[in-house]
Design a protein around this motif. Structure first.
Motif, PDB file in Angstrom:
ATOM      1  N   ALA A 131      10.729   6.611  -9.081  1.00 60.86           N
ATOM      2  CA  ALA A 131       9.625   6.152  -9.721  1.00 60.86           C
ATOM      3  C   ALA A 131       9.079   7.190 -10.931  1.00 60.86           C
ATOM      4  N   ARG A 132       9.462   8.464 -10.722  1.00 63.36           N
ATOM      5  CA  ARG A 132       9.192   9.340 -11.681  1.00 63.36           C
ATOM      6  C   ARG A 132      10.118   9.610 -12.544  1.00 63.36           C
ATOM      7  N   PRO A 159      11.457   7.154   1.605  1.00 68.26           N
ATOM      8  CA  PRO A 159      10.192   7.296   0.861  1.00 68.26           C
ATOM      9  C   PRO A 159      10.217   8.573  -0.420  1.00 68.26           C
ATOM     10  N   THR A 160      10.774   9.626  -0.234  1.00 64.85           N
ATOM     11  CA  THR A 160      11.274  10.419  -1.209  1.00 64.85           C
ATOM     12  C   THR A 160      11.971  10.238  -2.054  1.00 64.85           C
ATOM     13  N   THR A 212       4.385   6.114  -5.127  1.00 65.71           N
ATOM     14  CA  THR A 212       4.445   5.994  -6.673  1.00 65.71           C
ATOM     15  C   THR A 212       3.528   6.535  -7.567  1.00 65.71           C
ATOM     16  N   ASP A 213       2.244   6.326  -7.057  1.00 66.67           N
ATOM     17  CA  ASP A 213       1.125   6.817  -7.843  1.00 66.67           C
ATOM     18  C   ASP A 213       0.281   8.038  -7.502  1.00 66.67           C
ATOM     19  N   ARG A 223       0.845  -1.168  -0.068  1.00 65.98           N
ATOM     20  CA  ARG A 223       0.108   0.011  -0.151  1.00 65.98           C
ATOM     21  C   ARG A 223       0.903   1.423   0.196  1.00 65.98           C
ATOM     22  N   ALA A 224       1.930   1.393   0.628  1.00 66.19           N
ATOM     23  CA  ALA A 224       2.809   2.359   0.958  1.00 66.19           C
ATOM     24  C   ALA A 224       3.683   2.785  -0.523  1.00 66.19           C
ATOM     25  N   ARG A 225       3.895   1.711  -1.158  1.00 66.80           N
ATOM     26  CA  ARG A 225       4.495   1.696  -2.421  1.00 66.80           C
ATOM     27  C   ARG A 225       3.493   2.390  -3.515  1.00 66.80           C
TER      28      ARG A 225
END
Length: 338
Positions: free
Chosen positions: A334-335, A327-328, A294-295, A288-290
């Motif tokens: 991811a972007r 997390p950052t 990322t989304d 869920r965190a991912r």
């Protein structure tokens, strides 16, 4: 014991409460988790699902309860399977998809095309059955068969599709006229199998408004689902955790309550399947965190809260453990940004 998604009870609560019934009391009498009345993704015993319909029908003196629930249900309750079906090239392709992937909705429930039991030319049977030769109870059979009939009607744009007759394995529990009103065709009782007798030409009928991309995405998801029951308790716990994360309690004692077992029993069952409650909770939180990182553009504090952490610092520590980065950093990676 076989497990089915609680989506199979969609509209049950509304249907019985309109009649003045107590859906919660019926669920408890049937040994069904009360939470299953309002959730689609819980895994429940098929016998409990069938029993709650019979209990409610008897208590309310409503012999057509299964038909009422089947009339109210939404085809979308099948989730990704409904997407794949509705975007199939033809009715035949859609039914083949149902036959192949129905296990995602109910492990031992099958829908298959068979020869017409009467041997009529140009007719075949769309048969519903349970694994192991189990004979389903009348209310559940009525509900499922009417849902199946309505699903075929939806595929052809809400029009009649040439239904010849409906075969049911039990004797009528409601007036015969009620069955024929619901199906819009002759209904035969005490037959060997539950099936819809349909014209073979139905299979080649093309569907309109299909989206190949949506269908491929849905099929990709369905193809990844295990076709065997496997770790039953693990699947049930994972489903409850996935549903509760960020909105309810993910404590062992509360998950055990939802599944109607003692916490120590639940721990023993998970251990027998090579799992632990803590590891499952961690895996659900990680996934869920991912997804949030990322989304979405959610602030990290909000992400922390939605995965059940009291502080953002806990998310940061877990991210380093899960992915070896903050997390950052994961969001930037991811972007494709620095």
């Amino acid at each position: 014991m076989s497990l089915v998604r609680s989506a199979g009870l969609q509209k049950f609560r509304q249907s019985v409460e309109v009649l003045g019934g107590d859906a919660v009391a019926y669920a408890r009498r049937a040994g069904l988790p009360v939470e299953a009345l309002d959730a689609d993704e819980l895994l429940v015993e098929d016998s409990a699902l069938a029993s709650v319909l019979e209990i409610a029908a008897a208590d309310l003196d409503c012999p057509d309860l299964g038909l009422r629930v089947g009339e109210a249900q939404d085809f979308r309750m099948l989730g990704p399977l409904s997407v794949a079906v509705q975007h199939s090239p033809s009715v035949g392709d859609a039914l083949e998809c149902v036959s192949r992937y129905m296990f995602v909705h109910a492990r031992d429930l099958s829908v298959s095309l068979v020869d017409d039991p009467d041997g009529a030319q140009g007719i075949l049977g769309l048969r519903y059955s349970l694994g192991g030769g189990v004979r389903p109870l009348p209310q559940a059979t009525d509900m499922t068969m009417l849902f199946l009939h309505r699903a075929v009607m939806l595929l052809v744009g809400g029009h009649r599709y040439g239904l010849q007759s409906v075969d049911l394995p039990h004797q009528p529990v409601a007036p015969r006229s009620r069955y024929e009103e619901a199906f819009g065709a002759r209904v035969r009782f005490g037959r060997a199998h539950a099936l819809l007798r349909v014209p073979t030409t139905l299979l080649s009928r093309p569907l309109e408004g299909i989206d190949d991309t949506l269908r491929e995405l849905a099929l990709a998801f369905l193809s990844r689902q295990p076709s065997q029951a496997g770790s039953v308790t693990t699947a049930k716990v994972r489903t409850v955790l996935d549903q509760s994360l960020g909105t309810g309690s993910t404590e062992l004692v509360d998950v055990a309550r939802v599944l109607a077992v003692h916490p120590r029993t639940l721990q023993r069952q998970l251990a027998a399947e090579g799992e632990s409650f803590a590891s499952l909770l961690d895996a659900v939180r990680r996934a869920r965190a991912r997804m949030y990182l990322t989304d979405t553009d959610m602030p990290l504090a909000q992400v922390s809260s939605l995965v059940g952490f009291a502080e953002q610092a806990v998310l940061t520590r877990c991210a380093r453990r899960w992915w070896g980065r903050t997390p950052t950093a994961l969001r930037r990676e991811a972007r494709g940004t620095r």
